[in-house]
Scaffold this motif. Structure first.
Motif, PDB file in Angstrom:
ATOM      1  N   MET A   1       0.840  -1.195   0.000  1.00 45.53           N
ATOM      2  CA  MET A   1       0.000   0.000   0.000  1.00 45.53           C
ATOM      3  C   MET A   1       0.882   1.255   0.000  1.00 45.53           C
ATOM      4  O   MET A   1       2.043   1.206   0.416  1.00 45.53           O
ATOM      5  N   VAL A   2       0.288   2.365  -0.399  1.00 46.42           N
ATOM      6  CA  VAL A   2       1.048   3.625  -0.438  1.00 46.42           C
ATOM      7  C   VAL A   2       1.546   3.990   0.973  1.00 46.42           C
ATOM      8  O   VAL A   2       2.648   4.520   1.137  1.00 46.42           O
ATOM      9  N   LEU A   3       0.741   3.655   1.989  1.00 47.52           N
ATOM     10  CA  LEU A   3       1.168   3.949   3.363  1.00 47.52           C
ATOM     11  C   LEU A   3       2.426   3.150   3.723  1.00 47.52           C
ATOM     12  O   LEU A   3       3.340   3.673   4.380  1.00 47.52           O
ATOM     13  N   ASP A   4       2.480   1.908   3.277  1.00 49.33           N
ATOM     14  CA  ASP A   4       3.684   1.090   3.520  1.00 49.33           C
ATOM     15  C   ASP A   4       4.893   1.715   2.815  1.00 49.33           C
ATOM     16  O   ASP A   4       6.005   1.712   3.343  1.00 49.33           O
ATOM     17  N   LEU A   5       4.643   2.252   1.634  1.00 45.92           N
ATOM     18  CA  LEU A   5       5.709   2.930   0.884  1.00 45.92           C
ATOM     19  C   LEU A   5       6.211   4.139   1.674  1.00 45.92           C
ATOM     20  O   LEU A   5       7.423   4.371   1.790  1.00 45.92           O
ATOM     21  N   LEU A   6       5.271   4.876   2.245  1.00 41.00           N
ATOM     22  CA  LEU A   6       5.647   6.043   3.054  1.00 41.00           C
ATOM     23  C   LEU A   6       6.455   5.608   4.278  1.00 41.00           C
ATOM     24  O   LEU A   6       7.428   6.265   4.662  1.00 41.00           O
ATOM     25  N   ASN A   7       6.044   4.503   4.878  1.00 37.40           N
ATOM     26  CA  ASN A   7       6.784   3.996   6.042  1.00 37.40           C
ATOM     27  C   ASN A   7       8.217   3.619   5.652  1.00 37.40           C
ATOM     28  O   ASN A   7       9.165   3.878   6.405  1.00 37.40           O
ATOM     29  N   LEU A   8       8.368   3.038   4.447  1.00 39.63           N
ATOM     30  CA  LEU A   8       9.713   2.684   3.959  1.00 39.63           C
ATOM     31  C   LEU A   8      10.549   3.947   3.757  1.00 39.63           C
ATOM     32  O   LEU A   8      11.729   3.995   4.110  1.00 39.63           O
ATOM     33  N   LEU A   9       9.895   4.977   3.183  1.00 41.71           N
ATOM     34  CA  LEU A   9      10.607   6.244   2.951  1.00 41.71           C
ATOM     35  C   LEU A   9      11.001   6.897   4.268  1.00 41.71           C
ATOM     36  O   LEU A   9      12.060   7.508   4.391  1.00 41.71           O
ATOM     37  N   LYS A  10      10.127   6.774   5.247  1.00 41.39           N
ATOM     38  CA  LYS A  10      10.410   7.403   6.540  1.00 41.39           C
ATOM     39  C   LYS A  10      11.606   6.739   7.242  1.00 41.39           C
ATOM     40  O   LYS A  10      12.296   7.376   8.030  1.00 41.39           O
ATOM     41  N   GLU A  11      11.819   5.484   6.925  1.00 43.66           N
ATOM     42  CA  GLU A  11      13.014   4.819   7.475  1.00 43.66           C
ATOM     43  C   GLU A  11      14.279   5.473   6.915  1.00 43.66           C
ATOM     44  O   GLU A  11      15.288   5.588   7.594  1.00 43.66           O
ATOM     45  N   GLU A  12      14.172   5.927   5.634  1.00 45.68           N
ATOM     46  CA  GLU A  12      15.311   6.598   4.989  1.00 45.68           C
ATOM     47  C   GLU A  12      15.430   8.049   5.437  1.00 45.68           C
ATOM     48  O   GLU A  12      16.520   8.539   5.701  1.00 45.68           O
ATOM     49  N   ASP A  13      14.286   8.715   5.471  1.00 44.23           N
ATOM     50  CA  ASP A  13      14.273  10.140   5.780  1.00 44.23           C
ATOM     51  C   ASP A  13      13.277  10.395   6.920  1.00 44.23           C
ATOM     52  O   ASP A  13      12.065  10.444   6.707  1.00 44.23           O
ATOM     53  N   GLN A  14      13.820  10.551   8.110  1.00 45.16           N
ATOM     54  CA  GLN A  14      12.971  10.658   9.312  1.00 45.16           C
ATOM     55  C   GLN A  14      12.155  11.947   9.362  1.00 45.16           C
ATOM     56  O   GLN A  14      11.232  12.066  10.157  1.00 45.16           O
ATOM     57  N   SER A  15      12.520  12.920   8.513  1.00 41.17           N
ATOM     58  CA  SER A  15      11.830  14.215   8.599  1.00 41.17           C
ATOM     59  C   SER A  15      10.480  14.233   7.878  1.00 41.17           C
ATOM     60  O   SER A  15       9.743  15.196   7.974  1.00 41.17           O
ATOM     61  N   ILE A  16      10.172  13.168   7.128  1.00 33.15           N
ATOM     62  CA  ILE A  16       8.896  13.122   6.399  1.00 33.15           C
ATOM     63  C   ILE A  16       7.730  13.076   7.394  1.00 33.15           C
ATOM     64  O   ILE A  16       7.761  12.310   8.351  1.00 33.15           O
ATOM     65  N   SER A  17       6.716  13.949   7.139  1.00 29.26           N
ATOM     66  CA  SER A  17       5.546  13.972   8.032  1.00 29.26           C
ATOM     67  C   SER A  17       4.272  13.594   7.294  1.00 29.26           C
ATOM     68  O   SER A  17       4.028  14.088   6.199  1.00 29.26           O
ATOM     69  N   TYR A  18       3.493  12.740   7.889  1.00 33.12           N
ATOM     70  CA  TYR A  18       2.171  12.390   7.371  1.00 33.12           C
ATOM     71  C   TYR A  18       1.345  11.841   8.524  1.00 33.12           C
ATOM     72  O   TYR A  18       1.872  11.423   9.538  1.00 33.12           O
ATOM     73  N   ARG A  19       0.011  11.881   8.340  1.00 34.41           N
ATOM     74  CA  ARG A  19      -0.878  11.344   9.379  1.00 34.41           C
ATOM     75  C   ARG A  19      -1.203   9.893   9.042  1.00 34.41           C
ATOM     76  O   ARG A  19      -1.398   9.552   7.877  1.00 34.41           O
ATOM     77  N   ARG A  20      -1.337   9.077  10.039  1.00 41.96           N
ATOM     78  CA  ARG A  20      -1.811   7.709   9.856  1.00 41.96           C
ATOM     79  C   ARG A  20      -2.240   7.200  11.226  1.00 41.96           C
ATOM     80  O   ARG A  20      -1.801   7.705  12.256  1.00 41.96           O
ATOM     81  N   SER A  21      -3.158   6.243  11.194  1.00 37.92           N
ATOM     82  CA  SER A  21      -3.557   5.679  12.476  1.00 37.92           C
ATOM     83  C   SER A  21      -3.935   4.209  12.326  1.00 37.92           C
ATOM     84  O   SER A  21      -3.148   3.328  12.630  1.00 37.92           O
ATOM     85  N   CYS A  22      -5.134   3.929  11.801  1.00 40.22           N
ATOM     86  CA  CYS A  22      -5.622   2.539  11.831  1.00 40.22           C
ATOM     87  C   CYS A  22      -4.965   1.658  10.774  1.00 40.22           C
ATOM     88  O   CYS A  22      -4.970   0.462  10.891  1.00 40.22           O
ATOM     89  N   ARG A  23      -4.456   2.264   9.732  1.00 36.56           N
ATOM     90  CA  ARG A  23      -3.859   1.632   8.549  1.00 36.56           C
ATOM     91  C   ARG A  23      -4.759   0.569   7.878  1.00 36.56           C
ATOM     92  O   ARG A  23      -4.297  -0.363   7.262  1.00 36.56           O
ATOM     93  N   GLU A  24      -6.096   0.770   8.006  1.00 34.73           N
ATOM     94  CA  GLU A  24      -6.992  -0.153   7.303  1.00 34.73           C
ATOM     95  C   GLU A  24      -8.262   0.530   6.788  1.00 34.73           C
ATOM     96  O   GLU A  24      -9.320  -0.082   6.707  1.00 34.73           O
ATOM     97  N   GLY A  25      -8.163   1.830   6.490  1.00 32.00           N
ATOM     98  CA  GLY A  25      -9.282   2.530   5.843  1.00 32.00           C
ATOM     99  C   GLY A  25     -10.466   2.799   6.741  1.00 32.00           C
ATOM    100  O   GLY A  25     -11.596   2.891   6.253  1.00 32.00           O
ATOM    101  N   VAL A  26     -10.254   2.910   8.021  1.00 30.52           N
ATOM    102  CA  VAL A  26     -11.361   3.157   8.942  1.00 30.52           C
ATOM    103  C   VAL A  26     -11.268   4.545   9.588  1.00 30.52           C
ATOM    104  O   VAL A  26     -12.282   5.227   9.765  1.00 30.52           O
ATOM    105  N   CYS A  27     -10.051   4.977   9.905  1.00 34.77           N
ATOM    106  CA  CYS A  27      -9.925   6.240  10.647  1.00 34.77           C
ATOM    107  C   CYS A  27      -9.937   7.466   9.726  1.00 34.77           C
ATOM    108  O   CYS A  27     -10.322   8.550  10.147  1.00 34.77           O
ATOM    109  N   GLY A  28      -9.525   7.311   8.487  1.00 35.18           N
ATOM    110  CA  GLY A  28      -9.531   8.441   7.543  1.00 35.18           C
ATOM    111  C   GLY A  28      -8.410   9.441   7.752  1.00 35.18           C
ATOM    112  O   GLY A  28      -8.488  10.573   7.293  1.00 35.18           O
ATOM    113  N   SER A  29      -7.347   9.037   8.456  1.00 34.75           N
ATOM    114  CA  SER A  29      -6.258   9.985   8.757  1.00 34.75           C
ATOM    115  C   SER A  29      -5.334  10.249   7.582  1.00 34.75           C
ATOM    116  O   SER A  29      -4.781  11.333   7.459  1.00 34.75           O
ATOM    117  N   ASP A  30      -5.121   9.226   6.743  1.00 37.16           N
ATOM    118  CA  ASP A  30      -4.054   9.348   5.752  1.00 37.16           C
ATOM    119  C   ASP A  30      -4.576   9.697   4.350  1.00 37.16           C
ATOM    120  O   ASP A  30      -4.029   9.233   3.351  1.00 37.16           O
TER     121      ASP A  30
END
Lengths: 246, 120
Positions: free
Chosen positions: A36-65
């Protein structure tokens, strides 16, 4: 699956350091499976810790991302990269039309202000029964396709009318919720609700371009709800005219 | 003004314009002979044509003004002009008023000239 490297172009803006926003290019090893795109963002964040985004439930329920992925709003957590990738590239931007706080994080105050305006709660001043206010199965069915909204703002931020007048036009998400309470047989403030939506901006700024329907990650149809509200306003107006004559 | 009224004026005025187009084209297409200047003048000098034309152009101006008002309140606001320039954004109300006055005046003049040509 996708070759060797995947190019990700990401909107970056940190108001403390950057005078202007800019697009930063990342190249990462292509995932061996469809993520998923969120997993891609998580991979990028491992490389670059300064990346900011919202996420919470990671399954399409909370609507954060909610974000703009290759030009179309959607939820990063339920959008597979295979469905959005174009020429080995993915472009990630914040939701359009709202002020950016940092990177992919937007200030949703205007969105929530509109949601607050439609009074998203049941209004019934009659004495409450001991257990609960009951509905017939037919009346309950009318709420299907309305209550499922998770307020991710993907629809409202894809709507040009909301971009130009976020303080006046209620927007598809809040209008879907407005109709959810207008259609609820237990709610007794239909007249007041319609009156509050009768100005030239709140509902009538919707020109039916259906961007909201196109992007809704839950497959809902705010445009249909807006049509129903317009129809109720029309009937309501006719009722008033008839009762005046009597 | 209520949104309901504006919305209905725009929709019903477009229907009136459509009826007018049907009226004009049915005259052109249903004419038995090739239309010449005299037939065309006679058609337009009839009371029903003059009356219908006057009504239609009144609706046309109203229809156009609502459309232009929508554009003005979308694109000539403090927020939208702010995307271009801060000083423009600060003068958004003035720019919008000038825009409405210009199109209001042009619409009025257009209607006045149409009525003048048709009736006088």
């Amino acid at each position: 699956m996708f070759g060797n490297k995947l190019e990700v172009s990401m909107y970056r803006y940190n108001p403390e350091d950057d005078k202007f926003p800019y697009m930063k290019q990342y190249k990462i090893d292509k995932p061996t499976k469809d993520i998923m795109v969120l997993d891609l963002l998580n991979l990028l964040k491992e490389e670059d810790q300064s990346i900011s985004y919202r996420r919470s439930c990671r399954e399409g329920v909370c609507g954060s991302d909610g974000m703009n992925i290759n030009g179309k709003n959607g939820l990063a957590c339920i959008t597979p990269i295979s469905s959005v990738i174009k020429r080995n590239k993915i472009e990630l931007r914040p939701l359009p039309g709202l002020p950016v706080i940092r990177d992919l994080v937007v200030d949703m105050s205007e969105f929530y202000a509109q949601y607050e305006k439609i009074k998203p709660f049941l209004q019934n001043e009659t004495t409450a029964p001991e257990q609960e206010r009951l509905q017939s199965p037919e009346d309950r069915d009318k709420l299907d396709g309305l209550y499922e909204c998770i307020l991710c703002a993907c629809c409202s931020t894809s709507c040009p009318s909301f971009w130009w007048n976020p303080d006046k036009f209620v927007g598809p998400a809040a209008l879907l919720q407005a109709y959810r309470f207008l259609a609820d047989s237990r709610d007794l403030k239909t007249q007041e609700r319609l009156e509050s939506l009768s100005d030239p901006f709140s509902v009538y700024r919707c020109h039916g371009i259906m961007n909201c329907v196109n992007v809704c990650p839950k497959g809902l149809n705010p445009n249909k709800a807006i049509g129903e509200i317009k129809s109720m306003l029309h009937k309501n107006k006719k009722d008033i005219i008839v009762s005046d004559k009597i | 003004m209520k949104g309901f009224l504006i919305w209905n004026i725009q929709r019903y005025s477009s229907l009136v314009i459509l009826c007018y187009l049907i009226y004009i084209f049915s005259f052109i297409l249903l004419s038995e002979n090739k239309i010449n200047f005299f037939e065309w003048s006679e058609f337009f000098l009839s009371f029903q044509s003059r009356f219908f034309t006057s009504i239609v152009f009144l609706f046309l101006v109203m229809h156009a003004f609502i459309g232009l008002w929508t554009i003005g309140t979308d694109y000539l606001t403090k927020r939208t002009l702010g995307f271009l320039n801060r000083s423009l954004s600060e003068r958004a109300s003035l720019i919008r008023s000038l825009y409405f006055m210009t199109f209001g005046f042009l619409g009025f003049m257009y209607l006045f000239l149409i009525l003048y040509i048709i009736w006088i």
